[in-house]
Design an enzyme around this catalytic site. Sequence first.
Site, mmCIF file in Angstrom:
data_model
loop_
_atom_site.group_PDB
_atom_site.id
_atom_site.type_symbol
_atom_site.label_atom_id
_atom_site.label_comp_id
_atom_site.label_asym_id
_atom_site.label_seq_id
_atom_site.Cartn_x
_atom_site.Cartn_y
_atom_site.Cartn_z
ATOM 1 N N ASP A 193 40.379 29.985 53.360
ATOM 2 C CA ASP A 193 40.932 31.068 52.522
ATOM 3 C C ASP A 193 39.832 32.129 52.381
ATOM 4 O O ASP A 193 39.275 32.322 51.302
ATOM 5 C CB ASP A 193 41.337 30.491 51.153
ATOM 6 N N CYS A 236 49.017 51.110 41.543
ATOM 7 C CA CYS A 236 50.215 50.609 42.232
ATOM 8 C C CYS A 236 50.649 51.644 43.264
ATOM 9 O O CYS A 236 51.248 52.650 42.903
ATOM 10 C CB CYS A 236 51.362 50.403 41.261
ATOM 11 N N TYR A 263 35.636 28.350 52.027
ATOM 12 C CA TYR A 263 35.783 29.511 51.129
ATOM 13 C C TYR A 263 36.593 29.051 49.904
ATOM 14 O O TYR A 263 37.611 29.643 49.557
ATOM 15 C CB TYR A 263 36.504 30.677 51.820
ATOM 16 N N CYS A 282 56.384 52.957 35.426
ATOM 17 C CA CYS A 282 55.172 53.291 34.689
ATOM 18 C C CYS A 282 55.016 54.812 34.631
ATOM 19 O O CYS A 282 55.047 55.477 35.665
ATOM 20 C CB CYS A 282 53.972 52.658 35.386
ATOM 21 N N CYS A 342 44.149 37.149 52.920
ATOM 22 C CA CYS A 342 44.520 38.314 52.114
ATOM 23 C C CYS A 342 44.396 39.591 52.946
ATOM 24 O O CYS A 342 44.504 40.688 52.416
ATOM 25 C CB CYS A 342 43.635 38.404 50.878
ATOM 26 N N CYS A 362 49.775 48.866 30.699
ATOM 27 C CA CYS A 362 49.996 48.728 32.138
ATOM 28 C C CYS A 362 51.094 47.686 32.333
ATOM 29 O O CYS A 362 51.028 46.592 31.757
ATOM 30 C CB CYS A 362 48.710 48.264 32.801
ATOM 31 N N GLU A 385 31.663 26.897 49.448
ATOM 32 C CA GLU A 385 31.771 28.219 48.829
ATOM 33 C C GLU A 385 30.371 28.800 48.636
ATOM 34 O O GLU A 385 29.435 28.091 48.277
ATOM 35 C CB GLU A 385 32.512 28.075 47.481
ATOM 36 N N GLN A 395 42.495 32.935 39.595
ATOM 37 C CA GLN A 395 43.534 33.753 40.237
ATOM 38 C C GLN A 395 44.287 34.571 39.182
ATOM 39 O O GLN A 395 44.636 34.035 38.140
ATOM 40 C CB GLN A 395 44.514 32.842 40.973
ATOM 41 N N CYS A 453 47.356 57.087 38.133
ATOM 42 C CA CYS A 453 46.556 55.867 38.099
ATOM 43 C C CYS A 453 46.214 55.400 39.505
ATOM 44 O O CYS A 453 45.065 55.111 39.816
ATOM 45 C CB CYS A 453 47.310 54.785 37.331
HETATM 46 N N1 SAH Z 1 40.789 29.583 47.185
HETATM 47 C C1 SAH Z 1 39.784 30.146 46.334
HETATM 48 C C2 SAH Z 1 39.630 31.648 46.495
HETATM 49 C C3 SAH Z 1 39.146 32.099 47.843
HETATM 50 S S1 SAH Z 1 38.672 33.782 47.852
HETATM 51 C C4 SAH Z 1 40.122 29.846 44.866
HETATM 52 O O1 SAH Z 1 41.257 29.580 44.561
HETATM 53 O O2 SAH Z 1 39.231 29.921 44.034
HETATM 54 C C5 SAH Z 1 37.399 33.742 49.058
HETATM 55 C C6 SAH Z 1 36.119 33.053 48.610
HETATM 56 O O3 SAH Z 1 35.215 33.045 49.707
HETATM 57 C C7 SAH Z 1 35.385 33.743 47.479
HETATM 58 O O4 SAH Z 1 35.226 32.813 46.438
HETATM 59 C C8 SAH Z 1 34.027 34.133 48.082
HETATM 60 O O5 SAH Z 1 32.967 34.014 47.165
HETATM 61 C C9 SAH Z 1 33.888 33.139 49.194
HETATM 62 N N2 SAH Z 1 33.027 33.509 50.353
HETATM 63 C C10 SAH Z 1 32.788 34.728 50.852
HETATM 64 N N3 SAH Z 1 32.046 34.634 51.979
HETATM 65 C C11 SAH Z 1 31.810 33.304 52.200
HETATM 66 C C12 SAH Z 1 31.128 32.580 53.212
HETATM 67 N N4 SAH Z 1 30.537 33.183 54.219
HETATM 68 N N5 SAH Z 1 31.122 31.236 53.125
HETATM 69 C C13 SAH Z 1 31.739 30.598 52.092
HETATM 70 N N6 SAH Z 1 32.395 31.249 51.107
HETATM 71 C C14 SAH Z 1 32.447 32.579 51.152
#
Ligand code: SAH
Length: 454
Positions: A383, A80, A313, A71, A410, A161, A334, A284, A77
Amino acid sequence: MQKNQEFTVTIEDMNEDGAGVGRLEGYIWFIKDTVIGDVVRAKAMKMKKTYGFACLVEVLSPSSFRVKPPCPVARQCGGCQLQAMSYEEQLRFKERKVLNNLLRIGRFSEEEIHMLPIMGMDHPWRYRNKAQFPFGEDKEGRIITGFYAGRTHAIIENEDCLLGVEENRKILEIIKAYMVSEGIRPYNEQTHKGLLRHALIRKGFRTGELMVCLVINGKKLPGSDKLVRMLCEIEGMRSISYSINQEKTNVIMGKETVNLYGPGYITDYIGNVKYQISPLSFYQVNPVQTEKLYGTALEYAELTGDETVWDLYCGIGTISLFLAQKAKKVYGVEIVPQAIEDARRNAALNGIKNAEFFVGKAEEVLPREYESNHIYADVIVVDPPRKGCDKVCLDTILEMSPKKVVYVSCDSATLARDLRYLADGGYRVEKVRCCDMFGGTVHVETVCLLTRIK
Ligand code: SAH
């Protein structure tokens, strides 16, 4: 050493942000745009007691991992951080980062951590299905678009990009031509004048469907028929809309969307689960790697069809809906209500009837359901966002004592902390596998399987 003084140093390591790390007489230097193995000339910028920041002046002897960033604006930028490093080395860097955190923060021994090879991308470019381009003007008043330079709001002009889809460039050109012909000015953050703020572009990788949503500082988009006609020339154009955002804010999207063309959404698939994605939906950004990551989570869960699974989550339920195809029942939790609306709609869209969703904090919903409704889990999948799981959530998991916990992360620092907590509570870390969803950047995802010992 004085500010602005130049010095020569060998880059021995990279920090979490992708800056090279060099040592000089016990003092540590962080130098952006360098690669492990480089010998560089650098200029001292900012100094603290034991470490300082320097900028790259010249690469004296390039690392064998150094490549020419494809790039042209990679350095300005800043999106990356690892573009000057070969992709293979980027993957090794990411694996090392996760392993180091597990050893250092998680206090696991190397024998305890069974790392499976990182899942890299077959094509580490053009993997993002979503881009948000800000509009502005240069000194001559010409309309420009691109990306904000790291930590600022100065637009680095770049319509192509290399992480985004090829259609972006064509779409942006059409939008600019339309703006010129209709006399539409880009939004100016200082004066709060001008109409066009951002263009959101999304593509369904499996379906080829394209979405364009213009974010405007106004209620009407003049000459929108013309814009629609011009954009529809592009193959796959399926949804065109605008979003009203008249606030003085860094938040890109407005709350109200006005549909101009198409059904208001595009369709895409992860695995065989279908998703309808509207301008405001979370989805995603790298669906190809998401499928690998969540596929691994599913594999680790080893479902036979009799299990009750909790997906904490759960976002829009990507993992939940994946799991639901192999489990007896899946419960998702969530915090964001709109994400749960999407999750429920996506479940219905796919005819999935054994998934149920709760809006709320994982650390509140799980203990509440456990105490009042005596819920049970064979497998719990988490997650969480970067800050990891809340302690109350982990304590409830330990009390519920599922056979398996699958942790998708992550941020390997909070992952390491939480795995230690679960390990001390009676779980063994069976497998750890990284997945690269964001080539060129320092980010890495990890999926882990923990099994109950007692
Ligand atoms: N697996 C999910 C993405 C997870 S990302 C998918 O594919 O859609 C993490 C997620 O946790 C986000 O959506 C965020 O809004 C949520 N989050 C953050 N804090 C939280 C909490 N205390 N309890 C429940 N969810 C939460």
